[in-house]
Scaffold this motif. Structure first.
Motif, mmCIF file in Angstrom:
data_model
loop_
_atom_site.group_PDB
_atom_site.id
_atom_site.type_symbol
_atom_site.label_atom_id
_atom_site.label_comp_id
_atom_site.label_asym_id
_atom_site.label_seq_id
_atom_site.Cartn_x
_atom_site.Cartn_y
_atom_site.Cartn_z
ATOM 1 N N THR A 1 1.308 -1.362 0.301
ATOM 2 C CA THR A 1 -0.341 -0.257 0.231
ATOM 3 C C THR A 1 0.454 1.465 0.033
ATOM 4 O O THR A 1 0.643 2.402 -0.486
ATOM 5 N N ALA A 2 1.710 1.225 0.341
ATOM 6 C CA ALA A 2 3.308 2.569 -0.149
ATOM 7 C C ALA A 2 3.322 2.843 -0.742
ATOM 8 O O ALA A 2 3.432 3.762 -1.303
ATOM 9 N N LEU A 3 3.583 1.289 -1.958
ATOM 10 C CA LEU A 3 4.531 1.576 -2.911
ATOM 11 C C LEU A 3 3.005 1.653 -4.302
ATOM 12 O O LEU A 3 3.100 2.744 -5.551
ATOM 13 N N PRO B 1 0.568 4.013 -4.418
ATOM 14 C CA PRO B 1 0.142 5.289 -4.715
ATOM 15 C C PRO B 1 1.387 5.586 -5.495
ATOM 16 O O PRO B 1 0.751 7.626 -6.095
ATOM 17 N N GLU B 2 2.733 5.415 -6.065
ATOM 18 C CA GLU B 2 3.668 5.639 -6.567
ATOM 19 C C GLU B 2 3.379 5.181 -8.122
ATOM 20 O O GLU B 2 4.169 6.097 -8.895
ATOM 21 N N ASN B 3 2.525 4.132 -8.185
ATOM 22 C CA ASN B 3 2.786 3.519 -9.803
ATOM 23 C C ASN B 3 1.375 3.714 -10.372
ATOM 24 O O ASN B 3 0.067 4.375 -10.385
ATOM 25 N N THR B 4 1.855 4.482 -11.425
ATOM 26 C CA THR B 4 0.683 5.200 -12.483
ATOM 27 C C THR B 4 0.680 4.506 -13.500
ATOM 28 O O THR B 4 -0.055 4.956 -14.695
ATOM 29 N N ALA C 1 -4.419 4.155 -0.185
ATOM 30 C CA ALA C 1 -3.319 3.687 -1.071
ATOM 31 C C ALA C 1 -4.184 4.586 -2.009
ATOM 32 O O ALA C 1 -3.808 5.098 -3.483
ATOM 33 N N THR D 1 -5.620 7.951 -3.874
ATOM 34 C CA THR D 1 -4.586 9.179 -4.320
ATOM 35 C C THR D 1 -4.972 8.862 -5.852
ATOM 36 O O THR D 1 -4.652 10.750 -6.805
ATOM 37 N N ARG E 1 -3.838 7.884 -8.585
ATOM 38 C CA ARG E 1 -2.774 8.093 -9.837
ATOM 39 C C ARG E 1 -3.026 6.584 -10.246
ATOM 40 O O ARG E 1 -2.215 7.120 -11.743
#
Length: 167
Positions: free
Chosen positions: A10-12, A14-17, A39, A42, A44
């Motif tokens: 779940t930390a990773l 939001p960084e994934n598009t 997550a 966000t 994204r």
């Protein structure tokens, strides 16, 4: 998944598009569902499919996840919440606190016009207040909410799975 693994995922997220499918069936998210909701919220990821079947998601978790999905997944087409006690009734007599709040949140989202959801799986969620083993008492609120939403005309659903819901 153990909590540490879920926390990392779940930390990773939001960084994934690029992530389009999130398949976590049977991951036992349970009480840590709020991490996933945060997550997803966000927005994204271009998610088109989310499978959260058989995760021990409670009524509260279900409502929170639906809110997050509504905000963060505008292109979502397939959602599975099957085999979770999202209506507040659990098999084995462990819990019998029926509520149609999660289904009402889903119906509100689906009838809002912007929702792209085409497939919704709610098999074995005690939709009508009873589990497969007979725990709970028959209720009509969630089934009525679904029928009204489907009748409304704004919903884009093409497939609805409500198997094992004691209708």
């Amino acid at each position: 998944l153990v909590p540490a693994e879920l926390r990392l995922i779940t930390a990773l997220i939001p960084e994934n598009t690029a992530l389009q499918r999130l398949m976590l069936s049977g991951a036992k998210i349970g009480t840590n569902a709020s991490w996933l909701s945060t997550a997803i919220r966000t927005g994204r990821m271009p998610l088109v499919e989310v499978d959260l079947g058989e995760n021990g998601l409670s009524l509260q978790h279900g409502v929170e996840l639906v809110s997050a999905l509504r905000e963060g997944t505008p292109r979502l087409q397939k959602l599975t919440l099957s085999d979770n006690p999202i209506c507040g009734v659990e098999e084995g007599g462990n819990k019998d606190e029926y509520s149609s709040a999660c289904v009402a949140a889903l119906c509100d989202w689906l009838s809002g016009g912007a929702c792209q959801l085409q497939t919704l799986r709610l098999a074995n969620v005690a939709l009508c207040g009873q589990t497969r083993d007979g725990n709970g008492s028959y209720q009509t609120q969630a089934a009525f909410a679904l029928s009204e939403m489907l009748r409304g005309g704004k919903c884009k659903l093409e497939a609805l799975d409500i198997a094992a819901c004691k209708m």
